[in-house]
Design an enzyme around this catalytic site. Structure first.
Site, PDB file in Angstrom:
ATOM      1  CD  GLU A 166     -27.303  13.376 -33.862  1.00 57.29           C
ATOM      2  OE1 GLU A 166     -27.981  12.358 -33.713  1.00 57.29           O
ATOM      3  OE2 GLU A 166     -26.085  13.437 -33.645  1.00 57.29           O
ATOM      4  NE  ARG A 177     -16.991  16.404 -24.715  1.00 58.40           N
ATOM      5  CZ  ARG A 177     -18.050  16.249 -25.516  1.00 58.40           C
ATOM      6  NH1 ARG A 177     -17.889  16.086 -26.815  1.00 58.40           N
ATOM      7  NH2 ARG A 177     -19.270  16.251 -25.027  1.00 58.40           N
ATOM      8  CE  LYS A 198     -27.200  16.633 -27.822  1.00 62.11           C
ATOM      9  NZ  LYS A 198     -27.194  16.326 -29.251  1.00 62.11           N
TER      10      LYS A 198
HETATM   11  P1  ATP Z   1     -23.739  14.471 -27.000  1.00 53.75           P
HETATM   12  O1  ATP Z   1     -22.582  13.565 -27.206  1.00 53.75           O
HETATM   13  O2  ATP Z   1     -23.964  14.868 -25.579  1.00 53.75           O
HETATM   14  O3  ATP Z   1     -24.983  14.020 -27.678  1.00 53.75           O
HETATM   15  P2  ATP Z   1     -22.960  15.967 -29.209  1.00 53.75           P
HETATM   16  O4  ATP Z   1     -21.615  16.539 -29.344  1.00 53.75           O
HETATM   17  O5  ATP Z   1     -23.217  14.724 -29.963  1.00 53.75           O
HETATM   18  O6  ATP Z   1     -23.311  15.827 -27.674  1.00 53.75           O
HETATM   19  P3  ATP Z   1     -24.335  17.648 -31.016  1.00 53.75           P
HETATM   20  O7  ATP Z   1     -25.740  18.086 -31.003  1.00 53.75           O
HETATM   21  O8  ATP Z   1     -23.885  16.771 -32.120  1.00 53.75           O
HETATM   22  O9  ATP Z   1     -24.084  16.981 -29.603  1.00 53.75           O
HETATM   23  O10 ATP Z   1     -23.347  18.886 -30.862  1.00 53.75           O
HETATM   24  C1  ATP Z   1     -23.489  20.132 -31.522  1.00 53.75           C
HETATM   25  C2  ATP Z   1     -22.197  20.877 -31.410  1.00 53.75           C
HETATM   26  O11 ATP Z   1     -21.869  21.152 -30.062  1.00 53.75           O
HETATM   27  C3  ATP Z   1     -21.042  20.096 -32.010  1.00 53.75           C
HETATM   28  O12 ATP Z   1     -20.328  20.956 -32.890  1.00 53.75           O
HETATM   29  C4  ATP Z   1     -20.209  19.711 -30.829  1.00 53.75           C
HETATM   30  O13 ATP Z   1     -18.855  19.688 -31.154  1.00 53.75           O
HETATM   31  C5  ATP Z   1     -20.521  20.799 -29.811  1.00 53.75           C
HETATM   32  N1  ATP Z   1     -20.367  20.295 -28.451  1.00 53.75           N
HETATM   33  C6  ATP Z   1     -21.036  19.291 -27.877  1.00 53.75           C
HETATM   34  N2  ATP Z   1     -20.601  19.065 -26.627  1.00 53.75           N
HETATM   35  C7  ATP Z   1     -19.617  19.972 -26.385  1.00 53.75           C
HETATM   36  C8  ATP Z   1     -18.746  20.258 -25.280  1.00 53.75           C
HETATM   37  N3  ATP Z   1     -18.817  19.565 -24.128  1.00 53.75           N
HETATM   38  N4  ATP Z   1     -17.867  21.279 -25.403  1.00 53.75           N
HETATM   39  C9  ATP Z   1     -17.811  21.986 -26.534  1.00 53.75           C
HETATM   40  N5  ATP Z   1     -18.565  21.764 -27.618  1.00 53.75           N
HETATM   41  C10 ATP Z   1     -19.467  20.761 -27.558  1.00 53.75           C
HETATM   42 MG    MG Z   2     -23.506  14.195 -31.876  1.00 56.59          MG
END
Ligand code: ATP
Ligand code: MG
Length: 605
Positions: A73, A308, A318
């Site tokens: 995102e 994760r 984030k």
């Molecule tokens: P946040 O919760 O910090 O905003 P998010 O997972 O919502 O992180 P996205 O931009 O939606 O952020 O994530 C893009 C991709 O990265 C998704 O497929 C997610 O599963 C992966 N991802 C995010 N954080 C991790 C993590 N700590 N370990 C592995 N993959 C991750």
């Molecule tokens: Mg997300």
């Protein structure tokens, strides 16, 4: 610099290329290999771009053996957890003749920032991956699929699989039930498809205010999986979208949008983190309905979950990272203490070290914490065979050779040299001078040596690396007792590399920089940002464990070879660890170096 044909360089090259034979097997690789052997996706067609069933069927056999995607995102900077996901998705596609798409999941009409869109693309490329395959850019925006998503929603309505619910949010929450109580049907659940279609179109046409109604999938209010209790799939939001402007005032929910994005892009293996495991039944339910209706290509994508990344001393939310930036606990998203990709990069981590890290930690389905030291070990492994060496004094005190004028000559300087890299003589030598006055580390002198201390104390002999053996004669102190000068005598005929230089045995070898040609430099000594290995676990206040000593800035003296250091260039400072010329602040005549990590693991202590 010359090209190296040695073992270390070859190893580094092989890991950069990520040869299949290298990567340890894991459950995802097994799933993919089984699918390839079974030809699960062999007959699929691809129109050259995302599209519905009819579009794809009119295309060519899909040239990609598998398709994966990285779907961030664009609402913040990527962090080390995302790096794991990037390495995984792009790495699997590369290893199995597939293609990985970079997809901006921009279905939320929240303020999207071009800054984030650009930084995500930069991060993926910097890590060594490319969404361009065979001249085609596989970079997609989920908001381009809004038309299809709307069509899919009407299809569900027409087939009796979705309804417009006008309960209040409170009623909806109360009627959803919980783990022990089944949900209750909404009074709107029995609306006819015609009624629903009319009402949904009113939603679309802006006749209803935000929150007045939602479109829900009609599945099972008594399902033990709460995600299947008629999940909301469209909501009203009168908001401008950065891509579609004011075309829409209804937007799809993430759980509805994501499977559709995968399907339109011919994704085969949709990899996500374990939190989405409970969403998988809905993912399958939705794509089954759309495939049955002839809307999406077949076979449809499948979702697989992995754990994760949790890294000790690091937070990867984030929102919390934004808080660190906004409240000024760090200098920005690219502060070298931040676990963002821009932060890691500025700190001095290399793409190769992060790829190696991702490969080494592998993928599992188990919730676990990875020790931060694992990342540093990967960095050392990557940099040790590559980084040029240099001598640097971080906490300088002056050493005076009191017999210099007699044994060498007043005003004279002695030329010294050292290999740029001890295992790569072909890279040449660094030059520097030894003179009457040198900088040494303050901690290399002790008036009364503790047990096992072999460096400078009155009467002891040490070697100044690449230079001469000296005998310590004591020190000069100021009124407060602080040492201002260490005094020593040079022992003639002990110059490193000359015959008989080793005749005098010493137990200590210390590093130094000449006062004559040493260069003052700002060195930023970074340490972990938090003192708690799990700063935000269990809802803890992570600000409470901010490390007050996470940055110590010193004025160091560095050897003259570092005068030509370029921003981003990495070095091993002998005895001290790995350092990088800061990509933002380092300049010719104003050197600034960041410590990436020490020579040994210090995270466990
Ligand atoms: P946040 O919760 O910090 O905003 P998010 O997972 O919502 O992180 P996205 O931009 O939606 O952020 O994530 C893009 C991709 O990265 C998704 O497929 C997610 O599963 C992966 N991802 C995010 N954080 C991790 C993590 N700590 N370990 C592995 N993959 C991750
Ligand atoms: Mg997300």
């Amino acid at each position: 610099m010359s090209v190296n044909h040695n073992n270390e360089a070859q190893k580094a090259d092989a890991s950069k290329a990520g040869a299949t034979s290298h990567a340890p097997s894991n459950f995802l690789r097994q799933i993919i290999e089984n699918d390839l052997n079974a030809g699960t996706y062999a007959a699929r067609r691809w129109a050259g771009q995302p599209g519905d069933a009819a579009t794809q069927q009119a295309g060519q056999p899909d040239p990609a053996k598998i398709r994966t995607r990285f779907p961030p995102e664009p609402n913040g900077y990527l962090h080390v957890g995302h790096a794991k996901s990037i390495c995984l998705n792009f790495g699997l596609a590369r290893d199995y003749g597939g293609i990985c798409h970079l997809r901006y999941d921009d279905t939320n009409p929240e303020k999207e920032d071009q800054e984030y869109v650009d930084s995500i693309a930069d991060a993926v490329q910097w890590l060594g991956f490319d969404w361009n395959a065979g001249g085609v850019e596989h970079r997609y925006y989920a908001s381009n699929y809004f038309d299809f998503m709307y069509r899919a929603a009407e299809h569900l309505i027409e087939t009796g699989k979705a309804y417009v619910d006008e309960q209040t949010p409170e009623q909806m929450r109360a009627n959803r039930g919980d783990f022990t109580t089944p949900g209750k049907d909404s009074p709107f659940r029995t609306r006819t498809p015609a009624e629903n279609l009319a009402r949904f179109r009113e939603m679309r046409d802006g006749k209803l205010p935000d929150g007045a109604a939602v479109l829900r999938a009609k599945i099972d209010m008594a399902s033990p999986n709460i995600n299947l209790r008629d999940p909301a799939i469209y909501r009203i939001k009168h908001a401008e979208h950065h891509n579609t402007g004011n075309s829409w005032c209804i937007y799809p929910m993430y759980t509805f949008a994501h499977p559709i994005e995968d399907a339109l892009e011919n994704i085969t293996h949709s990899l996500c983190t374990l939190e989405f495991e409970d969403q998988r039944p809905f993912y399958d339910w939705l794509l089954d309905r759309l495939r049955e209706g002839g809307l999406i290509n077949s076979p449809q994508p499948r979702q697989y979950e992995f754990a994760r990344l949790n890294l000790t001393y690091v937070i990867t939310s984030k929102r919390k990272l934004a808080q660190l930036v906004n409240e000024g606990h760090v200098t920005g998203w690219d502060d070298p203490r931040m676990p963002t990709i821009v932060g890691l990069r500025r700190r001095g981590y290399t793409p190769e070290s992060i790829q190696l890290f991702a490969e080494r930690i592998g993928v599992t389905k188990d919730y676990s914490w990875i020790d931060y030291g694992t990342l540093d070990a990967c960095l050392r492994e990557d940099l040790d065979p590559k980084a040029a060496r240099a001598m640097v004094v971080l906490d300088p005190v002056k050493l005076v050779i009191t017999n210099w004028d007699q044994v060498i000559g007043a005003g004279k300087l002695d030329d010294c040299h050292a290999p740029i890299h001890p295992h790569h003589p072909e890279r040449g030598q660094r030059q520097f001078t030894f003179g009457k006055e040198l900088w040494i580390e303050r901690s290399d002198y002790e008036e009364t040596p503790p047990k096992g201390f072999f460096r400078l104390f009155p009467g002891n002999k040490v070697r100044l690396k690449y230079g001469h053996v000296i005998e310590c004669k004591g020190a000069v102190k100021d009124a407060s007792g602080k040492v201002t000068e260490v005094h020593a005598e040079l022992i003639p005929d002990t110059k490193s590399g000359t015959p008989g230089a080793d005749a005098i045995k010493v137990k200590g070898v210390i590093t130094w920089v000449g006062v004559n040609d040493g260069i003052a430099a700002e060195v930023r000594l970074y340490d972990r940002l938090f003192t708690d290995p799990q700063p935000d676990a269990g809802g803890k206040d992570f600000l409470a464990s901010l490390n007050p000593d996470s940055l110590k800035t010193v004025t160091a003296y560095v050897e003259p070879s570092l005068a030509s250091a370029k921003p981003d260039e990495k070095f091993q400072f002998e005895r001290h660890g790995y350092f990088v010329a800061d990509r933002k602040d380092h300049a010719k005549g104003k050197p600034v170096f960041n410590r990436v990590t020490g020579l040994k693991d210090s995270w466990g202590k």
